[in-house]
Design a protein around this motif. Structure first.
Motif, PDB file in Angstrom:
ATOM      1  N   GLY A 206       0.807  -1.221   0.000  1.00  0.00           N
ATOM      2  CA  GLY A 206       0.000   0.000   0.000  1.00  0.00           C
ATOM      3  C   GLY A 206       0.839   1.269   0.000  1.00  0.00           C
ATOM      4  N   GLY A 207       2.174   1.112   0.121  1.00  0.00           N
ATOM      5  CA  GLY A 207       3.054   2.282   0.095  1.00  0.00           C
ATOM      6  C   GLY A 207       3.911   2.310  -1.156  1.00  0.00           C
ATOM      7  N   ALA A 208       3.419   1.680  -2.215  1.00  0.00           N
ATOM      8  CA  ALA A 208       4.181   1.575  -3.460  1.00  0.00           C
ATOM      9  C   ALA A 208       4.257   2.941  -4.163  1.00  0.00           C
ATOM     10  N   ALA A 209       5.052   2.986  -5.235  1.00  0.00           N
ATOM     11  CA  ALA A 209       5.216   4.248  -5.977  1.00  0.00           C
ATOM     12  C   ALA A 209       3.860   4.794  -6.438  1.00  0.00           C
ATOM     13  N   SER A 210       3.001   3.910  -6.951  1.00  0.00           N
ATOM     14  CA  SER A 210       1.686   4.358  -7.453  1.00  0.00           C
ATOM     15  C   SER A 210       0.852   4.954  -6.319  1.00  0.00           C
ATOM     16  N   ALA A 211       0.957   4.374  -5.115  1.00  0.00           N
ATOM     17  CA  ALA A 211       0.187   4.896  -3.980  1.00  0.00           C
ATOM     18  C   ALA A 211       0.682   6.285  -3.597  1.00  0.00           C
ATOM     19  N   HIS A 212       1.994   6.508  -3.709  1.00  0.00           N
ATOM     20  CA  HIS A 212       2.511   7.838  -3.369  1.00  0.00           C
ATOM     21  C   HIS A 212       2.049   8.887  -4.371  1.00  0.00           C
ATOM     22  N   VAL A 213       1.864   8.479  -5.607  1.00  0.00           N
ATOM     23  CA  VAL A 213       1.316   9.427  -6.583  1.00  0.00           C
ATOM     24  C   VAL A 213      -0.121   9.781  -6.184  1.00  0.00           C
ATOM     25  N   GLU A 214      -0.915   8.752  -5.904  1.00  0.00           N
ATOM     26  CA  GLU A 214      -2.347   8.982  -5.652  1.00  0.00           C
ATOM     27  C   GLU A 214      -2.597   9.713  -4.332  1.00  0.00           C
ATOM     28  N   VAL A 215      -1.891   9.307  -3.288  1.00  0.00           N
ATOM     29  CA  VAL A 215      -2.207   9.854  -1.956  1.00  0.00           C
ATOM     30  C   VAL A 215      -1.363  11.084  -1.624  1.00  0.00           C
ATOM     31  N   PHE A 216      -0.067  11.027  -1.980  1.00  0.00           N
ATOM     32  CA  PHE A 216       0.838  12.102  -1.529  1.00  0.00           C
ATOM     33  C   PHE A 216       1.275  13.028  -2.667  1.00  0.00           C
ATOM     34  N   GLY A 217       0.923  12.663  -3.892  1.00  0.00           N
ATOM     35  CA  GLY A 217       1.133  13.590  -5.003  1.00  0.00           C
ATOM     36  C   GLY A 217       2.555  13.702  -5.514  1.00  0.00           C
ATOM     37  N   HIS A 218       3.400  12.687  -5.238  1.00  0.00           N
ATOM     38  CA  HIS A 218       4.733  12.741  -5.858  1.00  0.00           C
ATOM     39  C   HIS A 218       5.104  11.383  -6.434  1.00  0.00           C
ATOM     40  N   ARG A 219       5.722  11.463  -7.599  1.00  0.00           N
ATOM     41  CA  ARG A 219       6.066  10.246  -8.344  1.00  0.00           C
ATOM     42  C   ARG A 219       7.388   9.660  -7.862  1.00  0.00           C
ATOM     43  N   ARG A 220       8.342  10.510  -7.609  1.00  0.00           N
ATOM     44  CA  ARG A 220       9.670  10.048  -7.197  1.00  0.00           C
ATOM     45  C   ARG A 220       9.794  10.135  -5.671  1.00  0.00           C
TER      46      ARG A 220
END
Ligand code: SF4
Length: 435
Positions: A206-220
């Motif tokens: 649930g803390g994968a790269a895609s999740a960070h894009v969706e929830v936290f708004g950053h890709r890298r």
């Protein structure tokens, strides 16, 4: 008091899942730095220290304008929402805020179904929580029952990651284990936020790269500057910490990044160990530099072979074969570092005999490399994980979808009733999708 933060125990009335999200301390320190009176209580730590700790009684005597609770890991759904109700019963006028990755994912459902919650912070909480406190002070607070979000991306260098003094029993918290306080006499340690985000998309995470894009708004991934990390580690060592658990795998950055980081740490003369969970296989050069920088006896690298099949491992985000894996483990041992191994049960993409091959590889690695710890743990479906969002790609039948599903599971677990441990079932995945 302006703000009282509470970390809920996952099991009501017993200490369970003591670790707080690493972003909590910088969030609280940020509010303090802006002049707010802040305090924090870890309910699970209090229960570990005193089995008769009474949260309702504690709340009755600790009044705050804002109560903030973490619902980061879904295991805390029952605890967080139980505490939210308790707070509202005792202090109907107080503002109750939930935050964390699970709360972010289910913000609308929480506000719709749980009237004890006034706000959900979606994404990083440092700025939204401060703005809420400032708004309340100016009598211009946001309307209740709303989602709070940050207007700008997180600038990781802006926060104080090392001050834990807002927390009641912070010293004891540095001996936290999963369901209690360590009594092994080993060194004190804390989670330390050196970075956030990931470059990978392991299907179960649930803390994968895609999740960070969706929830936290950053890709890298976002990383704290090497000089600041070094200064922080020196400060933590001076506080008596023997090791820190890094929230972000330093080896996932470029060699230029981690060489600069290690140079800074050596120059700072911080003497402590680290616990590093590697996303993949760190290079031999990285392992040797890590051993040269930190106290080897207090430094451990966790490697995740996951399973015994290369193809299944690759489907699950770890693209390395057994020979590269063994070469890496050999380097770790030769460098004098501790080793931890993680295998998982219930991975997508099983093939006939894969369970037996996992057990065999695990036994071989344990015999050859003598890890300090070696786990084979069942997976639970994470909210927002790739296999929850794209079940067909991984041959998964999803059973946990809504917050209500996670809440029912967490409540059953807390009450000692049978519960759906994995939250999903496996079916065959087509060859086309496997590729
Ligand atoms: S399991 Fe680890 S490596 Fe995989 S996506 Fe999650 S954080 Fe990244």
């Amino acid at each position: 008091m302006d703000l009282l933060y509470l970390h809920p125990s996952a099991t009501r009335g017993k200490p369970s899942f003591l670790f707080m999200p690493a972003g909590v301390f910088p969030m609280l320190n940020h509010a303090r730095r802006h002049g707010f009176a802040v305090s924090a209580v870890n309910e699970a730590v209090e229960l570990a220290l005193d089995p008769h700790f009474d949260t309702a009684q504690f709340l009755a005597t600790h009044r705050a304008q804002v109560y903030a609770l973490d619902l980061h890991w879904h295991e805390h759904a029952h605890g967080a929402l139980s505490l939210a109700r308790l707070i509202k019963e005792r202090h109907p006028d107080a503002v109750v805020v939930l935050g964390g990755i699970t709360a972010s994912r289910y913000a609308d459902e929480i506000l719709r179904d749980h009237p004890a919650v006034d706000h959900v912070v979606s994404g990083y909480g440092e700025e939204p929580l401060l703005q809420l406190l400032q708004g309340l002070r100016r009598r211009a607070a946001p309307a209740r029952r709303s989602v709070l979000t940050a207007a700008a991306p997180l600038a990781l260098d802006d926060y104080d990651e090392t001050d834990h003094t807002a927390l009641l029993h912070a010293r004891e918290y540095a001996m936290a284990g999963i369901h209690g306080l360590r009594t092994d006499g080993g060194p004190r340690g804390v989670y330390y936020r050196n970075g956030v985000g990931c470059t990978r998309n392991c299907p179960y995470c649930g803390g994968a790269a895609s999740a960070h894009v969706e929830v936290f708004g950053h890709r890298r991934p976002l990383r704290r500057s090497p000089a600041l990390v070094a200064a922080d580690l020196a400060r933590l060592a001076a506080q008596g910490m023997g090791w820190v658990c890094l929230t972000h795998d330093v080896s996932s950055g470029s060699p230029d990044y981690w060489r600069e980081l290690f140079d800074e740490v050596r120059a700072s003369r911080a003497r402590l160990g680290v616990y590093l969970e590697a996303n993949g296989l760190p290079s031999a050069g990285f392992v040797r530099e890590l051993a040269r920088t930190f106290v080897p006896a207090d430094t451990r690298i966790a490697i995740t072979p996951l399973c015994g099949d290369d193809e299944q491992r690759a489907l699950n985000g770890k693209s390395f074969g057994a020979s590269r894996l063994k070469a890496c483990l050999r380097t770790i041992k030769e460098a004098g570092l501790g080793l931890v191994l993680y295998f998982a049960d219930g991975l997508p993409g099983p093939a006939p005999g894969s369970r037996a091959r996992s057990l065999l590889l695990k036994a071989q690695l344990e015999a050859e490399f003598r890890p300090q710890m070696s786990f084979r743990t069942p997976l639970t479906l994470d909210p927002g994980s790739p296999m929850q969002l794209r079940p067909d790609d991984f041959g998964v039948r999803v059973r946990l979808r809504t917050l209500a599903d996670y809440l029912a599971r967490a409540a059953a677990r807390s009450d000692g009733r049978p519960f759906d441990n994995s939250g999903y079932g496996l079916r065959a995945v087509s060859a086309r999708r496997r590729r």
